[in-house]
Design a protein around this motif. Sequence first.
Motif, PDB file in Angstrom:
ATOM      1  N   MET A   1       5.103  -5.197  -1.616  1.00 60.09           N
ATOM      2  CA  MET A   1       5.970  -5.055  -0.453  1.00 60.09           C
ATOM      3  C   MET A   1       5.628  -3.812   0.366  1.00 60.09           C
ATOM      4  SD  MET A   1      10.119  -5.338  -0.398  1.00 60.09           S
ATOM      5  CE  MET A   1      10.297  -3.998  -1.585  1.00 60.09           C
ATOM      6  N   ILE A   2       5.043  -2.799  -0.288  1.00 65.57           N
ATOM      7  CA  ILE A   2       4.675  -1.572   0.416  1.00 65.57           C
ATOM      8  C   ILE A   2       3.163  -1.528   0.580  1.00 65.57           C
ATOM      9  CG2 ILE A   2       4.624   0.944   0.304  1.00 65.57           C
ATOM     10  CD1 ILE A   2       7.278   0.883  -1.115  1.00 65.57           C
ATOM     11  N   ASN A   3       2.732  -1.417   1.831  1.00 59.72           N
ATOM     12  CA  ASN A   3       1.307  -1.371   2.141  1.00 59.72           C
ATOM     13  C   ASN A   3       0.944   0.013   2.660  1.00 59.72           C
ATOM     14  OD1 ASN A   3       0.400  -4.471   2.179  1.00 59.72           O
ATOM     15  ND2 ASN A   3       2.457  -4.311   3.046  1.00 59.72           N
ATOM     16  N   LEU A   4       0.006   0.662   2.001  1.00 61.09           N
ATOM     17  CA  LEU A   4      -0.483   1.952   2.463  1.00 61.09           C
ATOM     18  C   LEU A   4      -1.700   1.734   3.354  1.00 61.09           C
ATOM     19  CD1 LEU A   4      -0.342   4.114  -0.814  1.00 61.09           C
ATOM     20  CD2 LEU A   4       1.485   3.612   0.806  1.00 61.09           C
ATOM     21  N   SER A   5      -1.759   2.458   4.468  1.00 64.83           N
ATOM     22  CA  SER A   5      -2.943   2.381   5.317  1.00 64.83           C
ATOM     23  C   SER A   5      -4.125   2.956   4.550  1.00 64.83           C
ATOM     24  CB  SER A   5      -2.733   3.178   6.608  1.00 64.83           C
ATOM     25  OG  SER A   5      -2.717   4.570   6.324  1.00 64.83           O
ATOM     26  N   PRO A   6      -5.355   2.624   4.935  1.00 69.10           N
ATOM     27  CA  PRO A   6      -6.523   3.184   4.232  1.00 69.10           C
ATOM     28  C   PRO A   6      -6.506   4.714   4.194  1.00 69.10           C
ATOM     29  CG  PRO A   6      -7.206   1.371   5.636  1.00 69.10           C
ATOM     30  CD  PRO A   6      -5.756   1.615   5.939  1.00 69.10           C
ATOM     31  N   GLU A   7      -6.082   5.348   5.281  1.00 62.35           N
ATOM     32  CA  GLU A   7      -6.044   6.820   5.328  1.00 62.35           C
ATOM     33  C   GLU A   7      -5.016   7.377   4.344  1.00 62.35           C
ATOM     34  OE1 GLU A   7      -5.556  10.442   8.613  1.00 62.35           O
ATOM     35  OE2 GLU A   7      -4.658   8.479   9.008  1.00 62.35           O
ATOM     36  N   VAL A   8      -3.825   6.760   4.314  1.00 62.30           N
ATOM     37  CA  VAL A   8      -2.780   7.235   3.398  1.00 62.30           C
ATOM     38  C   VAL A   8      -3.168   6.938   1.946  1.00 62.30           C
ATOM     39  CG1 VAL A   8      -0.381   6.924   2.677  1.00 62.30           C
ATOM     40  CG2 VAL A   8      -0.948   7.089   5.107  1.00 62.30           C
ATOM     41  N   GLN A   9      -3.752   5.762   1.689  1.00 60.05           N
ATOM     42  CA  GLN A   9      -4.180   5.424   0.333  1.00 60.05           C
ATOM     43  C   GLN A   9      -5.200   6.433  -0.179  1.00 60.05           C
ATOM     44  OE1 GLN A   9      -3.117   2.430  -1.659  1.00 60.05           O
ATOM     45  NE2 GLN A   9      -3.824   4.053  -3.034  1.00 60.05           N
ATOM     46  N   LYS A  10      -6.120   6.819   0.687  1.00 64.07           N
ATOM     47  CA  LYS A  10      -7.138   7.803   0.309  1.00 64.07           C
ATOM     48  C   LYS A  10      -6.494   9.140  -0.042  1.00 64.07           C
ATOM     49  CE  LYS A  10     -11.371  10.011   2.040  1.00 64.07           C
ATOM     50  NZ  LYS A  10     -12.303  10.109   3.197  1.00 64.07           N
ATOM     51  N   ALA A  11      -5.508   9.558   0.750  1.00 61.03           N
ATOM     52  CA  ALA A  11      -4.817  10.820   0.496  1.00 61.03           C
ATOM     53  C   ALA A  11      -4.030  10.769  -0.811  1.00 61.03           C
ATOM     54  CB  ALA A  11      -3.888  11.152   1.656  1.00 61.03           C
ATOM     55  N   VAL A  12      -3.356   9.654  -1.060  1.00 62.02           N
ATOM     56  CA  VAL A  12      -2.580   9.497  -2.285  1.00 62.02           C
ATOM     57  C   VAL A  12      -3.500   9.517  -3.502  1.00 62.02           C
ATOM     58  CG1 VAL A  12      -1.165   7.870  -3.620  1.00 62.02           C
ATOM     59  CG2 VAL A  12      -0.662   8.284  -1.201  1.00 62.02           C
ATOM     60  N   ASP A  13      -4.605   8.799  -3.414  1.00 61.06           N
ATOM     61  CA  ASP A  13      -5.555   8.759  -4.533  1.00 61.06           C
ATOM     62  C   ASP A  13      -6.127  10.145  -4.843  1.00 61.06           C
ATOM     63  OD1 ASP A  13      -5.162   6.049  -4.720  1.00 61.06           O
ATOM     64  OD2 ASP A  13      -6.996   5.500  -3.650  1.00 61.06           O
ATOM     65  N   ALA A  14      -6.310  10.939  -3.795  1.00 59.44           N
ATOM     66  CA  ALA A  14      -6.871  12.284  -3.959  1.00 59.44           C
ATOM     67  C   ALA A  14      -5.787  13.340  -4.174  1.00 59.44           C
ATOM     68  CB  ALA A  14      -7.698  12.654  -2.735  1.00 59.44           C
ATOM     69  N   GLN A  15      -4.529  12.901  -4.269  1.00 62.44           N
ATOM     70  CA  GLN A  15      -3.377  13.792  -4.453  1.00 62.44           C
ATOM     71  C   GLN A  15      -3.315  14.854  -3.354  1.00 62.44           C
ATOM     72  OE1 GLN A  15      -3.700  15.161  -8.577  1.00 62.44           O
ATOM     73  NE2 GLN A  15      -2.576  13.354  -9.265  1.00 62.44           N
ATOM     74  N   GLN A  16      -3.504  14.410  -2.132  1.00 62.83           N
ATOM     75  CA  GLN A  16      -3.421  15.272  -0.968  1.00 62.83           C
ATOM     76  C   GLN A  16      -2.048  15.145  -0.313  1.00 62.83           C
ATOM     77  OE1 GLN A  16      -5.953  17.488   0.000  1.00 62.83           O
ATOM     78  NE2 GLN A  16      -6.685  16.825  -2.016  1.00 62.83           N
ATOM     79  N   PRO A  17      -1.594  16.174   0.423  1.00 66.77           N
ATOM     80  CA  PRO A  17      -0.263  16.130   1.042  1.00 66.77           C
ATOM     81  C   PRO A  17      -0.150  15.059   2.120  1.00 66.77           C
ATOM     82  CG  PRO A  17      -1.476  18.069   1.765  1.00 66.77           C
ATOM     83  CD  PRO A  17      -2.273  17.461   0.649  1.00 66.77           C
ATOM     84  N   VAL A  18       1.014  14.402   2.161  1.00 61.64           N
ATOM     85  CA  VAL A  18       1.298  13.349   3.130  1.00 61.64           C
ATOM     86  C   VAL A  18       2.637  13.650   3.797  1.00 61.64           C
ATOM     87  CG1 VAL A  18       1.684  10.873   3.478  1.00 61.64           C
ATOM     88  CG2 VAL A  18       0.019  11.647   1.770  1.00 61.64           C
ATOM     89  N   VAL A  19       2.725  13.404   5.094  1.00 61.44           N
ATOM     90  CA  VAL A  19       3.971  13.594   5.849  1.00 61.44           C
ATOM     91  C   VAL A  19       4.373  12.270   6.488  1.00 61.44           C
ATOM     92  CG1 VAL A  19       5.070  14.750   7.814  1.00 61.44           C
ATOM     93  CG2 VAL A  19       3.519  16.027   6.319  1.00 61.44           C
ATOM     94  N   ALA A  20       5.587  11.819   6.213  1.00 67.68           N
ATOM     95  CA  ALA A  20       6.094  10.585   6.807  1.00 67.68           C
ATOM     96  C   ALA A  20       6.553  10.820   8.245  1.00 67.68           C
ATOM     97  CB  ALA A  20       7.251  10.046   5.974  1.00 67.68           C
TER      98      ALA A  20
ATOM     99  N   GLY B   1      -3.527  20.231   7.808  1.00 68.71           N
ATOM    100  CA  GLY B   1      -3.862  20.035   6.410  1.00 68.71           C
ATOM    101  C   GLY B   1      -3.128  18.952   5.655  1.00 68.71           C
ATOM    102  N   ALA B   2      -2.530  17.988   6.374  1.00 72.32           N
ATOM    103  CA  ALA B   2      -1.844  16.889   5.693  1.00 72.32           C
ATOM    104  C   ALA B   2      -2.217  15.562   6.358  1.00 72.32           C
ATOM    105  CB  ALA B   2      -0.331  17.093   5.712  1.00 72.32           C
ATOM    106  N   THR B   3      -1.833  14.473   5.736  1.00 78.19           N
ATOM    107  CA  THR B   3      -2.110  13.135   6.257  1.00 78.19           C
ATOM    108  C   THR B   3      -0.827  12.534   6.816  1.00 78.19           C
ATOM    109  OG1 THR B   3      -3.914  12.752   4.703  1.00 78.19           O
ATOM    110  CG2 THR B   3      -2.862  10.808   5.653  1.00 78.19           C
ATOM    111  N   PRO B   4      -0.839  12.054   8.063  1.00 82.17           N
ATOM    112  CA  PRO B   4       0.357  11.432   8.636  1.00 82.17           C
ATOM    113  C   PRO B   4       0.543  10.011   8.131  1.00 82.17           C
ATOM    114  CG  PRO B   4      -1.431  11.348  10.224  1.00 82.17           C
ATOM    115  CD  PRO B   4      -1.956  12.107   9.032  1.00 82.17           C
TER     116      PRO B   4
END
Length: 301
Positions: free
Chosen positions: A1-20, A50-53
Motif C-alpha cells: 500500500m505504501i510506495n517509496l519513490s526511487p530516490e526515497v527508497q535509496k535514502a531509506v536503504d542507505a539510512q540517510q535522513p528523509v523529510v516528509a 543534506g536530506a531527501t525530500p
Amino acid sequence: MINLSPEVQKAVDAQQPVVALESTIITHGMPYPQNVETARRVEAEIRAHGATPATIAILNGQIHVGLTEEQLETLAQSRHVAKLSRADLAACLATGGTGATTVSATMICAARAGVQVFATGGIGGVHQGAENSFDISADLQELAQTPVTVVAAGAKAILDLPKTWEVLETLGVPVIAFGQDEMPAFWSRASGIKAPLRMDTAIDIARAHHLRGTLGIPGGQLIANPIPKEAEIPSSVIGPIIAQATADASKHGISGKNVTPYLLQRIFELTDGRSLDANIELVLNNARLAAAIARELRSLA
C-alpha cells in the motif's frame, strides 16, 4: 500500500535522513505552474541541506512517499483532487482515488513509512468562532497521536491562535519555538503569545524527539519556526486584512474545509500577492530546519 519513490527508497536503504512534505500546497495552495515550481524549490532546498525530500500523495488508491518528476507534474495539473485528512484517507485508498494530504494525513503516511520529520507551512487549529461551530482541525489530535516532528511557522494566522495553543497544551503536545521566546504567527514573527518551550539548535529538537520515543510518550512535537525577517508581514499589517477576509467568508457562507482555502485566496487578493510570497519563503525556511533535524536524528539512531 505504501510506495517509496526511487530516490526515497535509496535514502531509506542507505539510512540517510528523509523529510516528509505535504501535497495540498501543490493541489490547493497555488495555481499551476507556480505550484510545481514551488514544490521543486522546496525539495531542492531539502536536498541542498543534506536530506531527501518525500512529498506524500495518494495516487490511484496507493500511498506514495516521494513523487517522481512525472508524478509531481501530473498532480500539479490535476483538477478536483481530494483534500485528505485522517477522516477520509482510508476511504480514498479503498475507492482507488487520488488525493492530496493535509498535515494530519501526511503525518500518518510519513510515520507508516518510518519518516520522523515533516516540513510544512502552518498547521491547522482552532478556527475563529469555534465555540459555536466546533471547527477544530484534525492536525491537533494528530500531533498528540503520531510520532512525527512537524516544522511549521506556527499555526495559520487566520485561526484563533490562543485557543489553538491551549488545545495543544491540553493534548500534551510539545510546542517549541525555534530561536525566540514568542510564538510566531505564520506570516508574522511575533504573535504576542509566550512560547511554552524554546530551543535554539536542531540537535536539541532531535534529542527531544528521540527521548519521547525512548520514554514511550505517544505523539509528535510541533516546532514553531519564525518566518525570516526579510519576508514577514507584521501583525499590524496582516491583522486587519485577516479580519476583512474572515468577515467576507462569513458573509458568503463559507464553511468546513472550504474556509481555509477561501481565506488564503482572499488574503492573497487583499495583499496583492504578498501573502503568497511570504508563504513560499516560510516553507523554504521550514524545509531547511527540518533537514537539519532529520540529519541530527539520523546521528542519534
